[in-house]
Design a protein around this motif. Structure first.
Motif, mmCIF file in Angstrom:
data_model
loop_
_atom_site.group_PDB
_atom_site.id
_atom_site.type_symbol
_atom_site.label_atom_id
_atom_site.label_comp_id
_atom_site.label_asym_id
_atom_site.label_seq_id
_atom_site.Cartn_x
_atom_site.Cartn_y
_atom_site.Cartn_z
ATOM 1 N N TRP A 60 22.771 -15.568 -10.795
ATOM 2 C CA TRP A 60 23.396 -15.772 -9.485
ATOM 3 C C TRP A 60 23.541 -17.253 -9.146
ATOM 4 O O TRP A 60 24.370 -17.622 -8.329
ATOM 5 N N ARG A 102 25.968 -12.154 -4.319
ATOM 6 C CA ARG A 102 26.018 -10.698 -4.139
ATOM 7 C C ARG A 102 24.597 -10.149 -4.207
ATOM 8 O O ARG A 102 24.089 -9.794 -5.272
ATOM 9 N N THR A 103 23.958 -10.082 -3.061
ATOM 10 C CA THR A 103 22.551 -9.656 -3.012
ATOM 11 C C THR A 103 22.385 -8.181 -3.351
ATOM 12 O O THR A 103 21.280 -7.740 -3.676
ATOM 13 N N GLU A 104 23.464 -7.392 -3.271
ATOM 14 C CA GLU A 104 23.340 -5.966 -3.581
ATOM 15 C C GLU A 104 23.375 -5.683 -5.077
ATOM 16 O O GLU A 104 23.195 -4.543 -5.505
ATOM 17 N N TYR A 164 20.333 -9.276 -8.999
ATOM 18 C CA TYR A 164 20.135 -10.388 -8.070
ATOM 19 C C TYR A 164 18.653 -10.538 -7.725
ATOM 20 O O TYR A 164 17.949 -9.574 -7.448
ATOM 21 N N ALA A 165 18.166 -11.794 -7.734
ATOM 22 C CA ALA A 165 16.779 -12.143 -7.359
ATOM 23 C C ALA A 165 15.754 -11.483 -8.277
ATOM 24 O O ALA A 165 14.640 -11.186 -7.863
#
Length: 690
Positions: A224, A231-233, A237-238
């Protein structure tokens, strides 16, 4: 081979690499050593031949001038050229020695050791006893004429010693190379094994139930961050320890679409090109994704399992699942409670370990038939339990796998005992109603001619003298006609049992009245009566006359069951819960056999002798109690707490005994004349008194 298979992976890599180096060294050393040996020997022969030929050319002038001093100097110079020169000497044309390099005299046998026609150079390997020597003989030719021979001896043993030193040097270098290879392979194996051992630790964590493991190191730069997507969804991501190219459903627009097998092509992706590792790294990352996916799937399965367990435990039906070997895979709470065991004690056991032998054999036979044929079935079965015999409606169905093969049996059983009891009561009520109508019609038709027969028999007795046979016959006719009239009266009572005058009544008082009426008569037959009535019994709604008839019928039956005398005990108690009043009549008589217990309330059924009973007493009593919304139960032999104490006439007489329980509701809506009793909720039947 077993020893090798038990070695650690690191040791296998080190040992394998070392053995490969050793094999390569051996395969290289043997031919190289042979080639080196041949090359050194050939070089030694070529050098000796060159020295001998050079000596032959130099000797030409000295041979012409017979300058022995000069020839001596030439041969001495050869011995100083190298340590491998053993000797040198010159022969004249006749074969005599002109000069030589021997210090202790010339060995005569050496002249003939390499003799020839003298036209060309000759090489001969000689054994001097202490070493091997190449002997070179080159003729000295001047203008085509042979003037003598130049002889030179070079030591082969010294050349071979040189070969040995060379091989030792090569061997030392090989050993050093193998040691270096072993060290490097150990370092390499340790590095590889460390990463594999890390995967092993992850696998052990998964086996122990920990699915929150992270198998990969943090990325140098996350996807990311590289793609700057925000796009956290996105599933990746993360999650810095999970590679996006191993995850399904990522939302990056630059990701290549997955192929038919769900694999993505990420070779051109900048995230992959910057962070991709080797195969072990890929394995570790895939392992982490697998653990994450497995955790999600297990969570979903756990929710489904909990939902299914809640559904199964909520149903009162007995549910169990058996595998192909007849072992229980799962059971619900009702099944475990029925067996009186914990669920953990049932899982893994066969039906033979949980049920009585005969019942287990029947259940196993049904299970085997379903496993063999793949066809389910259903049936009703009567099962003995500590609470009494119960009826179950069983449904057995095969359980199949994805290929359609039968892999087990699912069994469900519903307790239909109460339904059976209701069916029996309905059948009994219908039978009683039909028989009542029939009995009423028959009684009315028979009553008139029977009265005429009885009247004429009595009139004829007045016209016949006493003591004659005719008068005795007329008395028999009268007596039998009275018996028939009693039967007709019972039939009429049976047919009119629904006609009752309901009102508030005291059951205790009703029982005492009936007992006082028969106490004297029963006493003459040595039958005593004990009353055990609770004080303060509540009043009920009932027909005083009809219930008195019930007590009378039960007392008469108890007396008839004790031909030698005995004791009758009448107990009245209030049963809670249920709101019932229980009146129990127990005797010490001969009892009722098990095969007759289910028939005692049937009309015209009697265990008495011919002419001793009509078989309608209990049927009439059953109908009366049923019209009051109650039931009658029978037990034989009588339970110990119901057996009379033996007071009164006939004390000491006794048998297994019988007890009848009349259960009456404290509040009841009377049935309307001409109609069947209204359906109502009845209390559970009990096999023991309150």
């Amino acid at each position: 081979m077993r020893l090798i298979s038990r070695l650690k992976f690191q040791t296998k890599i080190s040992l394998g690499t070392f053995l490969i180096v050793v094999a390569v060294a051996l395969m290289t050393a043997v031919p190289v050593s042979r080639m080196a040996s041949r090359a050194i020997i050939a070089e030694s022969r070529g050098r000796g031949l060159a020295l001998a030929e050079n000596l032959s050319l130099r000797l030409a002038d000295a041979m012409l001038t017979q300058d022995l001093l000069r020839m001596k100097t030439m041969v001495d110079e050869l011995t100083a050229v190298g340590d491998d020169t053993v000797y040198a000497f010159v022969l004249d044309e006749a074969g005599d020695v002109l000069v030589h390099t021997f210090q202790k005299g010339f060995p005569v046998e050496l002249k003939a050791a390499n003799a020839g026609d003298g036209t060309g150079a000759r090489i001969q390997l000689l054994d001097t006893g202490s070493e091997l020597v190449y002997d070179f003989a080159v003729p000295v030719v001047i203008s085509g004429r042979r003037f003598g021979t130049a002889r030179l001896g070079l030591s082969r043993s010294r050349a071979e010693a040189e070969v040995g030193r060379l091989l030792w040097t090569f061997g030392g270098l090989s050993v050093a190379a193998m040691a270096a290879a072993l060290l490097l392979s150990s370092m390499f194996a340790r590095r590889v094994a460390r990463r594999i051992n890390l995967l092993k630790e992850y696998a052990q964590e998964v086996v122990s139930g920990n699915l929150d493991i992270e198998t990969a190191s943090t990325l140098k730069k996350n996807c990311w961050e590289i793609m700057d997507c925000g796009r956290t969804e996105c599933p990746a991501y993360a999650k810095p320890r999970h590679r996006c190219w191993h995850m399904h459903g990522t939302l990056c627009p630059d990701c290549a679409p997955a192929d038919s097998q769900g694999k993505k092509s990420c070779e051109r992706c900048p995230v992959f090109r910057e962070n991709a590792g080797d195969e072990i790294q890929d394995l570790a990352e895939t392992f982490g994704i697998m653990a994450m996916t497995l955790k999600r799937q297990i969570g979903a399965l756990g929710q489904q399992q909990q939902l299914m367990r809640t559904i199964l435990d909520a149903t009162p039906d007995l549910v169990c699942l058996l595998d192909a070997d007849g072992r229980h895979l799962a059971v619900n709470r009702a099944f475990a409670a029925f067996l009186g065991r914990a669920e953990a004690e049932i899982i893994g056991r066969t039906e033979a370990e949980l049920f009585p032998p005969q019942q287990a054999a029947e259940r196993q036979a049904r299970s085997r038939a379903i496993l063999d044929t793949g066809v389910g079935g259903q049936a009703e079965a009567s099962v003995p339990t500590p609470q009494g015999r119960r009826w179950f409606h069983e449904v057995n169905v095969p359980v199949r796998d994805a290929a359609g093969r039968v892999m087990g049996v699912l069994k469900t059983a519903r307790d239909v005992t109460e339904v059976k009891h209701i069916e029996e009561k309905l059948l009994q009520a219908q039978k009683m109603e039909s028989l009542g109508k029939l009995a009423g019609g028959v009684a009315h038709e028979i009553n008139t001619p029977l009265g005429i027969i009885l009247g004429y028999a009595q009139l004829l007795q007045e016209d016949v003298p006493e003591g004659g046979q005719v008068r005795e016959d007329l008395r028999i006719i009268e007596r039998q006609a009275k018996i028939c009239r009693k039967i007709v009266a019972d039939l009429l009572g049976f047919s009119r049992q629904h006609e009752s005058s309901m009102g508030e009544m005291d059951v205790g008082e009703s029982v005492r009245e009936v007992a006082s009426l028969v106490r004297h008569t029963f006493g003459l037959e040595k039958v005593g009566i004990e009353l055990d009535l609770d004080e303060g019994l509540p009043a009920i709604t009932g027909d005083h006359e009809k219930l008195g008839q019930v007590w009378m019928n039960l007392l008469n039956n108890a007396r008839d069951a004790m031909p030698g005398g005995g004791t009758i005990r009448i107990r009245a108690r209030r049963r809670e819960p249920g709101g019932l009043l229980a009146v129990s009549v127990a005797d010490t008589g001969t009892g009722i056999s098990p095969e007759h217990l289910g028939k005692v309330f049937d009309p015209f059924f009697s265990t008495k002798g011919v002419g001793e009973g009509t078989g309608l007493g209990l049927s009439v009593s059953f109908g009366i109690v049923q019209s009051h919304g109650g039931t009658i139960e029978v037990e034989s032999p009588a339970p110990p707490d119901f057996r009379p104490a033996g007071s009164g006439a006939g004390e000491g007489a006794g048998g297994p005994g019988t007890v009848f329980h009349v259960l009456l509701p404290l509040r009841v809506q009377p049935s309307q004349p001409g109609n069947a009793p209204a359906p109502q909720e009845t209390a559970p039947q009990e096999t023991a008194p309150a």
